[in-house]
Enzyme design. Structure first.
Site, PDB file in Angstrom:
ATOM      1  CG  HIS A 261      -2.048   0.872   1.279  1.00 44.38           C
ATOM      2  ND1 HIS A 261      -2.433   1.659   0.235  1.00 44.38           N
ATOM      3  CD2 HIS A 261      -2.901   1.201   2.303  1.00 44.38           C
ATOM      4  CE1 HIS A 261      -3.467   2.414   0.599  1.00 44.38           C
ATOM      5  NE2 HIS A 261      -3.760   2.164   1.857  1.00 44.38           N
ATOM      6  CG  HIS A 300      -4.235   0.880  -8.112  1.00 44.76           C
ATOM      7  ND1 HIS A 300      -5.572   0.865  -7.830  1.00 44.76           N
ATOM      8  CD2 HIS A 300      -3.650   1.685  -7.190  1.00 44.76           C
ATOM      9  CE1 HIS A 300      -5.788   1.647  -6.790  1.00 44.76           C
ATOM     10  NE2 HIS A 300      -4.655   2.155  -6.371  1.00 44.76           N
ATOM     11  CG  ASP A 356       3.032   4.422  -3.823  1.00 46.12           C
ATOM     12  OD1 ASP A 356       3.026   5.515  -3.244  1.00 46.12           O
ATOM     13  OD2 ASP A 356       2.272   3.489  -3.531  1.00 46.12           O
TER      14      ASP A 356
HETATM   15  N1  ACO Z   1       4.684  -6.720 -10.542  1.00 45.33           N
HETATM   16  C1  ACO Z   1       4.547  -7.890 -11.168  1.00 45.33           C
HETATM   17  N2  ACO Z   1       3.398  -8.560 -11.288  1.00 45.33           N
HETATM   18  C2  ACO Z   1       2.314  -8.005 -10.736  1.00 45.33           C
HETATM   19  C3  ACO Z   1       2.369  -6.773 -10.058  1.00 45.33           C
HETATM   20  C4  ACO Z   1       3.604  -6.117  -9.986  1.00 45.33           C
HETATM   21  N3  ACO Z   1       3.710  -4.942  -9.373  1.00 45.33           N
HETATM   22  N4  ACO Z   1       1.130  -6.448  -9.595  1.00 45.33           N
HETATM   23  C5  ACO Z   1       0.332  -7.448  -9.979  1.00 45.33           C
HETATM   24  N5  ACO Z   1       1.046  -8.392 -10.674  1.00 45.33           N
HETATM   25  C6  ACO Z   1       0.518  -9.596 -11.312  1.00 45.33           C
HETATM   26  C7  ACO Z   1       0.192 -10.668 -10.294  1.00 45.33           C
HETATM   27  O1  ACO Z   1       1.289 -11.537 -10.077  1.00 45.33           O
HETATM   28  C8  ACO Z   1      -0.972 -11.361 -10.950  1.00 45.33           C
HETATM   29  O2  ACO Z   1      -0.461 -12.198 -11.953  1.00 45.33           O
HETATM   30  P1  ACO Z   1      -1.157 -13.642 -12.240  1.00 45.33           P
HETATM   31  O3  ACO Z   1      -2.522 -13.314 -12.736  1.00 45.33           O
HETATM   32  O4  ACO Z   1      -0.268 -14.303 -13.235  1.00 45.33           O
HETATM   33  O5  ACO Z   1      -1.176 -14.349 -10.898  1.00 45.33           O
HETATM   34  C9  ACO Z   1      -1.719 -10.237 -11.648  1.00 45.33           C
HETATM   35  O6  ACO Z   1      -0.721  -9.238 -11.916  1.00 45.33           O
HETATM   36  C10 ACO Z   1      -2.840  -9.625 -10.805  1.00 45.33           C
HETATM   37  O7  ACO Z   1      -2.264  -9.228  -9.559  1.00 45.33           O
HETATM   38  P2  ACO Z   1      -3.030  -9.234  -8.188  1.00 45.33           P
HETATM   39  O8  ACO Z   1      -2.047  -9.433  -7.092  1.00 45.33           O
HETATM   40  O9  ACO Z   1      -4.201 -10.180  -8.245  1.00 45.33           O
HETATM   41  O10 ACO Z   1      -3.588  -7.775  -8.147  1.00 45.33           O
HETATM   42  P3  ACO Z   1      -4.160  -7.048  -6.866  1.00 45.33           P
HETATM   43  O11 ACO Z   1      -5.236  -6.168  -7.348  1.00 45.33           O
HETATM   44  O12 ACO Z   1      -4.499  -8.004  -5.791  1.00 45.33           O
HETATM   45  O13 ACO Z   1      -2.906  -6.219  -6.350  1.00 45.33           O
HETATM   46  C11 ACO Z   1      -1.378  -4.482  -5.928  1.00 45.33           C
HETATM   47  C12 ACO Z   1      -2.770  -4.850  -6.468  1.00 45.33           C
HETATM   48  C13 ACO Z   1      -1.261  -4.970  -4.476  1.00 45.33           C
HETATM   49  C14 ACO Z   1      -1.241  -2.964  -5.925  1.00 45.33           C
HETATM   50  C15 ACO Z   1      -0.304  -5.150  -6.824  1.00 45.33           C
HETATM   51  O14 ACO Z   1      -0.410  -4.668  -8.140  1.00 45.33           O
HETATM   52  C16 ACO Z   1       1.110  -4.932  -6.287  1.00 45.33           C
HETATM   53  O15 ACO Z   1       1.567  -5.711  -5.442  1.00 45.33           O
HETATM   54  N6  ACO Z   1       1.828  -3.884  -6.775  1.00 45.33           N
HETATM   55  C17 ACO Z   1       3.150  -3.569  -6.259  1.00 45.33           C
HETATM   56  C18 ACO Z   1       3.037  -2.807  -4.952  1.00 45.33           C
HETATM   57  C19 ACO Z   1       2.561  -1.398  -5.161  1.00 45.33           C
HETATM   58  O16 ACO Z   1       3.054  -0.661  -6.022  1.00 45.33           O
HETATM   59  N7  ACO Z   1       1.593  -0.998  -4.310  1.00 45.33           N
HETATM   60  C20 ACO Z   1       1.075   0.382  -4.313  1.00 45.33           C
HETATM   61  C21 ACO Z   1      -0.314   0.411  -4.849  1.00 45.33           C
HETATM   62  S1  ACO Z   1      -0.889   2.082  -4.878  1.00 45.33           S
HETATM   63  C22 ACO Z   1      -1.286   2.380  -3.287  1.00 45.33           C
HETATM   64  O17 ACO Z   1      -1.633   1.543  -2.496  1.00 45.33           O
HETATM   65  C23 ACO Z   1      -1.167   3.730  -2.841  1.00 45.33           C
END
Ligand code: ACO
Length: 421
Positions: A261, A300, A356
């Protein structure tokens, strides 16, 4: 096509039809079918837990509006304090309202001396500023016992003022403690962002550069609210038990702290530092695709398009770098973005830079240590948390938050004496 949905319980043949409004239907339909039937929805992927009039988000179109106003217009033309008023009270203030609001916030920036002496000074010398900030929010509530009177409008307004006004003071205090600098008192003649920057950096003479003051304000505007994110949900869940707003804000800040987050901005800079140079970008992207970690600052839950805040931050970064000099990590970030956005792994999953991805580069160029990044996010998010808390308390649909569970543990069994196990 009727705007209804019909659910049929195939076990009993019972059918219930309910309206769909704005893409939402009431879960009461499920209770009507069978009061013991629950929806399994971990992480609330398909659950709207409240109605809200504060922030509108269209993740596919990359749209973000506070109370109807596009984020781009607010970032361009408004100030954080005006936006905080808008988010909290629903309308842009008149000149008179803004003057009163600014005066009130400005005159609540001081914190009780015992807060610093007994709480902040009590932390270990290398305590993480975000850990200090979270604990200080909860501790601050103990100075205002009347904060528990959450249904008294005057008390509620007072706590909102205090939390918005004191968040930068606490944040700067946590930073100065962590580097062993004496605390610098708020200067009520300065704007909200200039006051914060002064409390952070002043040693002897210090004058805030107007470009950096404006950049800080824009970053505050962009981070002010983002509807039902993890931190705001924590605020609402704790607030639903009728806890005081300091305790609820401490819970919201705790949720924000996590690396998935608000903690992601810190992780982005660590990731870019580890990558080290542009040549290493393709190998790093390959390692992410191979499942070794995530590309921090990408992806996201709601945005499946470019996060509009990231676009504005990228522009702000250029203005800041004119003053501070370019952050050497910028080239790596740009290469990483270019590589990811042309790679089917990220394209197919609709993973774009989020808020971010570039914010940390600005913070770092402005001199903030990486440990402070999430605190910088928490300061303006306070207005969003409080707006949601206020909305929650006035919402007749709301009750104490209490989800159901799907029990998958063992059935009843008899206790086994210790010698027989
Ligand atoms: N890098 C690589 N792969 C990713 C990323 C990433 N940053 N984010 C998602 N994916 C992939 C997942 O592995 C998944 O792949 P799959 O379908 O083969 O299993 C797919 O994309 C969907 O991802 P989920 O985890 O289901 O997406 P979710 O909506 O649950 O997660 C999140 C959202 C937590 C923001 C995620 O994208 C992430 O971890 N990003 C990196 C951390 C980040 O930047 N967080 C800040 C968000 S903005 C904020 O909170 C202010």
């Amino acid at each position: 096509m009727p705007d209804t949905i019909t659910l049929t319980d195939d076990r009993t043949g019972k059918t219930v039809t309910v309206p769909i409004t704005d893409g939402v239907f009431p879960s009461s339909a499920i209770r009507q079918l069978d009061p013991n039937l629950f929806v399994y929805d971990p992480a609330f992927l398909s659950t709207a837990a409240c109605r809200s009039e504060i922030t509108y988000l269209d993740g596919d179109a990359g749209v973000l509006r506070y109370r109807g106003y596009p984020i781009e217009q607010l970032a361009e033309q408004s100030t954080y304090l005006e936006v905080a008023y808008l988010i909290l009270y629903g309308e842009l203030p008149t000149a008179e309202q803004l003057q009163k609001w600014t005066y009130e916030v400005t005159h609540h920036t001081f914190i009780h001396e015992n807060m610093r002496k007994r709480f902040v000074d009590g932390f270990h010398y290398d305590a993480h500023p975000m850990g200090m900030f979270i604990s200080s929010l909860a501790a601050l509530g103990t100075f205002y016992p009347e904060a528990k009177n959450i249904f008294e409008p005057e008390s509620r307004h007072k706590q909102i003022l205090r939390l918005i006004a004191k968040a930068p003071t606490l944040a700067a205090m946590c930073y100065r403690f962590s580097v062993g600098l004496p605390f610098f008192l708020p200067d009520n003649s300065l704007s909200y962002p200039a006051n914060f920057l002064t409390m952070m950096w002043r040693i002897g003479e210090y004058e805030v550069h107007p470009v950096l003051e404006r950049a800080m304000d824009v970053l505050f505007i962009l981070h002010a609210d983002h509807e039902q994110n993890c931190g705001t949900t924590a605020m609402r869940v704790v607030g639903s038990s009728q806890a005081d707003p300091y305790s609820a804000a401490a819970a919201a800040a705790s949720a924000l702290y996590g690396p998935l987050h608000g903690g992601a901005n810190e992780q982005v800079v660590r990731m870019l530092t580890d990558i080290g140079s542009i040549e290493n970008v393709p190998a790093f992207v390959d390692s992410v695709k191979a499942g070794k970690g995530r590309l921090m600052g990408f992806g996201h839950r709601v945005y499946k398009n470019y996060d509009p805040r990231a676009r504005i931050i990228k522009q702000t970064a250029e203005e800041v770098f004119e003053v501070t000099g370019k952050n050497p990590l910028l080239d790596i970030a740009l290469k990483l973005e270019e590589t990811a956005l042309s790679d089917p792994y990220f394209v197919d999953r609709k993973l774009y830079p989020n808020v971010d991805f570039y914010s940390g580069l600005i913070y770092q160029a402005m001199g903030f240590p990486v440990d402070m990044f999430t605190v910088l996010f928490a300061i303006p998010r306070m207005s969003g948390w409080l707006a949601h808390w206020d909305e929650l308390l006035g919402d007749k649909d709301q009750k104490i938050s209490r989800p159901r569970q799907w029990y998958t543990g063992v059935d009843e069994r008899d206790y086994v004496a210790i010698g027989d196990r």
